[in-house]
Design a protein around this motif. Structure first.
Motif, PDB file in Angstrom:
ATOM      1  N   TYR A  86      13.537  13.448  66.376  1.00 19.98           N
ATOM      2  CA  TYR A  86      13.301  14.704  66.922  1.00 19.98           C
ATOM      3  C   TYR A  86      12.330  15.713  66.073  1.00 19.98           C
ATOM      4  O   TYR A  86      12.630  15.851  64.870  1.00 19.98           O
ATOM      5  N   LEU A  99      13.488  14.768  62.294  1.00 21.51           N
ATOM      6  CA  LEU A  99      14.688  14.666  62.108  1.00 21.51           C
ATOM      7  C   LEU A  99      15.405  13.188  62.538  1.00 21.51           C
ATOM      8  O   LEU A  99      14.728  13.027  63.990  1.00 21.51           O
ATOM      9  N   THR A 100      16.019  12.505  62.059  1.00 21.30           N
ATOM     10  CA  THR A 100      16.394  11.047  62.722  1.00 21.30           C
ATOM     11  C   THR A 100      18.036  11.319  63.180  1.00 21.30           C
ATOM     12  O   THR A 100      18.840  12.088  62.500  1.00 21.30           O
ATOM     13  N   TYR A 101      18.138  11.004  64.362  1.00 22.12           N
ATOM     14  CA  TYR A 101      19.446  10.941  65.054  1.00 22.12           C
ATOM     15  C   TYR A 101      19.906   9.525  65.406  1.00 22.12           C
ATOM     16  O   TYR A 101      18.906   8.755  65.746  1.00 22.12           O
ATOM     17  N   SER A 111      25.978  11.736  69.662  1.00 26.20           N
ATOM     18  CA  SER A 111      24.946  11.679  68.724  1.00 26.20           C
ATOM     19  C   SER A 111      25.492  12.482  67.435  1.00 26.20           C
ATOM     20  O   SER A 111      26.100  13.192  67.255  1.00 26.20           O
ATOM     21  N   TRP A 112      24.469  12.151  66.422  1.00 22.69           N
ATOM     22  CA  TRP A 112      24.607  12.448  64.836  1.00 22.69           C
ATOM     23  C   TRP A 112      23.436  12.734  64.170  1.00 22.69           C
ATOM     24  O   TRP A 112      22.409  11.884  64.521  1.00 22.69           O
ATOM     25  N   LEU A 113      23.172  13.645  63.477  1.00 22.58           N
ATOM     26  CA  LEU A 113      22.211  13.658  62.362  1.00 22.58           C
ATOM     27  C   LEU A 113      22.244  12.801  61.145  1.00 22.58           C
ATOM     28  O   LEU A 113      23.214  13.031  60.523  1.00 22.58           O
ATOM     29  N   THR A 123      21.543  12.270  57.510  1.00 19.79           N
ATOM     30  CA  THR A 123      21.064  13.195  56.482  1.00 19.79           C
ATOM     31  C   THR A 123      20.466  12.390  55.538  1.00 19.79           C
ATOM     32  O   THR A 123      20.473  11.200  55.345  1.00 19.79           O
ATOM     33  N   HIS A 140      26.551  16.878  62.260  1.00 16.98           N
ATOM     34  CA  HIS A 140      26.190  17.512  63.390  1.00 16.98           C
ATOM     35  C   HIS A 140      26.535  16.797  64.723  1.00 16.98           C
ATOM     36  O   HIS A 140      25.646  16.455  65.516  1.00 16.98           O
ATOM     37  N   MET A 158      17.592  20.746  71.144  1.00 14.94           N
ATOM     38  CA  MET A 158      18.304  20.820  69.803  1.00 14.94           C
ATOM     39  C   MET A 158      18.695  22.122  69.842  1.00 14.94           C
ATOM     40  O   MET A 158      17.826  23.301  69.776  1.00 14.94           O
ATOM     41  N   GLU A 163      20.744  21.922  65.328  1.00 14.25           N
ATOM     42  CA  GLU A 163      20.632  20.736  64.778  1.00 14.25           C
ATOM     43  C   GLU A 163      21.677  19.706  65.624  1.00 14.25           C
ATOM     44  O   GLU A 163      21.953  18.540  65.216  1.00 14.25           O
ATOM     45  N   ARG A 164      22.272  19.989  66.846  1.00 18.69           N
ATOM     46  CA  ARG A 164      22.895  18.871  67.788  1.00 18.69           C
ATOM     47  C   ARG A 164      22.221  18.955  68.963  1.00 18.69           C
ATOM     48  O   ARG A 164      21.425  19.909  69.539  1.00 18.69           O
TER      49      ARG A 164
END
Length: 543
Positions: free
Chosen positions: A395, A402-404, A417-419, A421, A428, A475, A478-479
């Motif tokens: 995203y 950012l990778t989800y 879904s999760w971010l 890190t 998130h 988003m 960050e969710r």
């Protein structure tokens, strides 16, 4: 009385602006720009099933008109059968009644179908039903496309149909039109398939083996010549030399086997594949997930099975070399994913309540994230989850890409879904609620904007929702959330093949929870069901 419903789309795959969508034994291509249908391919067995289903419907009408009664419900013992076997039995039950109008109707239908092993309880033949159970109008196994993928250049599409264990290869013209190039029957039913960087098809099956086969069959390929073995073992003993009852029984058994052996060589030759096929590696359990990955300039094959193992093997031609394992699961593994931009990380999930984050080459567990907690935000009564699919997306944000990680679970109407890190944690957590049960997802990158998600869903009989929905993402803190929803025109070719009872649909499409061992397994194997070899033998019998 069961009501027929539409078999939903269960597999989706994108080729640029073209969407491939599989429903039962049909493969459709849609334009992602306007949602219109472009082309349709149907498995050769589709019409056979349609004809059989129509014939069964006519017989049922006759049965009702003559007062012969309705089909008996599935026995309780059959509800625990594997989905593939249960679906086959349901298909047979749909068509096993043959009406004989020259006999008076009876009050009870006595079923003696070999498909479910239930014997008639009445010993007096005169008390049995006048409705003969002959099984003369068997419905063939319903064709179902279980996997879809493509080559990196998007010029070839690979599909798997589970009922006949076939791997199909199509040529794609870039405009949504498919041309069938080949069909190859695998030794066992495929459970996962990928295309390697050398365009080799890598196929894992439910017997625990992984094979490679070329994208395009070589017409000049010939099976290697195998030296003939002696088919008859000389029998030194005879009826005049045995001196005990036990030895005599052994001799009779040996003589009987010797008579059967001359046909063994012919049977083995018939079972051998008529195309180039190379065995790469094997597990001792049903394989559930397969990936091809690259790390530090070397390629690997990553496999996961029902018995909680994740194995890291080298790629062709050294696939026999095991590089390591990722061990820590206590229940079956449903799917694997290597996130976008993070080829050092592997995410796994299955019958446990958490996702596992691995440094897969080192075999180290980096972190876990609860799936059950998110599921209980939708329904507080949920006590366990079965992860059926894992995906990832990138995203674009003001702070960078950012990778989800996304997960879907069997029977739960949501995408979780999760971010991911930098310290290899899933933060998130978010929930995207859906109008139906998700069966498959596909991520569509959008240049200069957030990606889209295509979801193949089972809306259920009571929900008028479409089977394919396209979500534009947003988003917030960050969710991930849904910004817009579009659909495609689901005006596919209407045949009886895409209609079935809800029980048949469940038997076809819901098979992940079945991987869970009865009693929950456990580290010491307590409470589990049959050993792996028995499980595989059962799968072989179903194939």
């Amino acid at each position: 009385m069961s009501v027929n419903v539409q078999i939903p789309y269960s597999q989706v795959h994108a080729l640029g602006d073209i969407l491939l969508a599989a429903r039962s034994g049909q493969l459709h291509t849609y334009s992602l720009t306007d949602g219109k249908l472009i082309s349709t391919w149907k498995h050769p067995d589709v019409e056979k099933v349609a004809e059989a289903v129509n014939r069964v419907a006519e017989e049922k009408e006759v049965a009702l008109a003559t007062g012969a009664g309705e089909d008996a419900p599935m026995a309780d013992d059959d509800k625990d059968e594997p989905p593939a076997k249960r679906q086959k039995m349901l298909s047979e039950q749909e068509s096993s009644v043959s009406i004989t109008t020259d006999m008076p109707p009876a009050d009870v239908v006595d079923r003696e179908s070999s498909s479910n092993g239930q014997k008639g309880k009445g010993k007096d033949k005169a008390s049995r039903s006048r409705v003969r159970v002959e099984g003369r109008a068997k419905v063939p196994d319903r064709p179902l496309i279980t996997h879809l993928t493509s080559t990196a250049d998007k010029k070839h599409v690979i599909a798997v149909t589970g009922h006949d264990k076939a791997v199909w290869v199509f040529e794609h013209d870039g405009q949504g039109n498919l041309e069938e190039l080949s069909s190859r029957i695998m030794p066992k039913r495929p459970s996962s398939i990928v295309v390697g960087p050398d365009s080799m098809i890598i196929c894992a099956d439910k017997f625990g083996d992984v094979y490679s086969l070329p994208l395009t069959p070589d017409p000049n390929w010939k099976a290697p010549v195998v030296a003939k073995t002696v088919t008859e073992t000389p029998i030194e003993a005879n009826e005049f030399t045995v001196h005990s009852r036990r030895n005599r029984r052994a001799l009779e058994s040996q003589q009987l086997q010797a008579k059967k052996k001359p046909n063994n060589e012919q049977d083995k030759a018939t079972d051998a594949p008529a195309f180039e096929l190379t065995l790469l590696l094997g597990h001792v359990s049903l394989l559930t997930a397969l990936l091809v990955a690259e790390r530090e300039g070397r390629k690997y094959i990553i496999t996961a099975d029902r018995d909680e193992h994740i194995r890291i093997s080298r790629y062709i031609p050294q696939a026999h070399i095991i590089e390591g394992y990722c061990l820590g699961h206590k229940d079956f593994i449903g799917d694997l994913v290597i996130p976008e931009q993070r080829n050092d990380i592997l995410i796994s999930g299955g019958g446990e309540n958490e996702l596992f984050v691995w440094d897969w080459l080192a075999g180290n567990l980096a972190s876990t994230a609860s799936v059950l907690n998110l599921a209980q935000q939708i329904d507080s009564t949920i006590t366990k989850v079965a992860v059926s699919g894992l995906h990832s997306l990138v995203y674009p944000s003001e702070s960078g890409k950012l990778t989800y990680v996304l997960a879907i679970c069997e029977g739960i109407k949501a995408i979780f879904s999760w971010l991911l890190t930098d310290d290899n944690r899933l933060n998130h957590p978010g929930v995207i609620q859906l109008p139906g049960n998700p069966l498959d997802l596909e991520i569509i990158p959008v240049e200069g904007g957030p990606p889209k998600i295509v979801a193949a869903m089972d809306p259920g009989a009571a929900t008028p929702a479409n089977s394919i929905n396209i979500f534009t993402l947003n988003m917030n803190e960050e969710r991930l959330s849904v910004d817009n929803i579009t659909t495609v025109e689901e005006n596919t070719v209407q045949t009886s093949d895409i209609e079935a009872t809800e029980d048949v649909v469940r038997g076809l499409l819901y098979n992940v929870e079945y991987l869970r061992k009865k009693g929950g397994g456990g580290e010491d194997g307590e409470g589990g069901d049959a050993p792996a070899t028995e499980v595989e033998a059962s799968e072989e019998a179903q194939s």
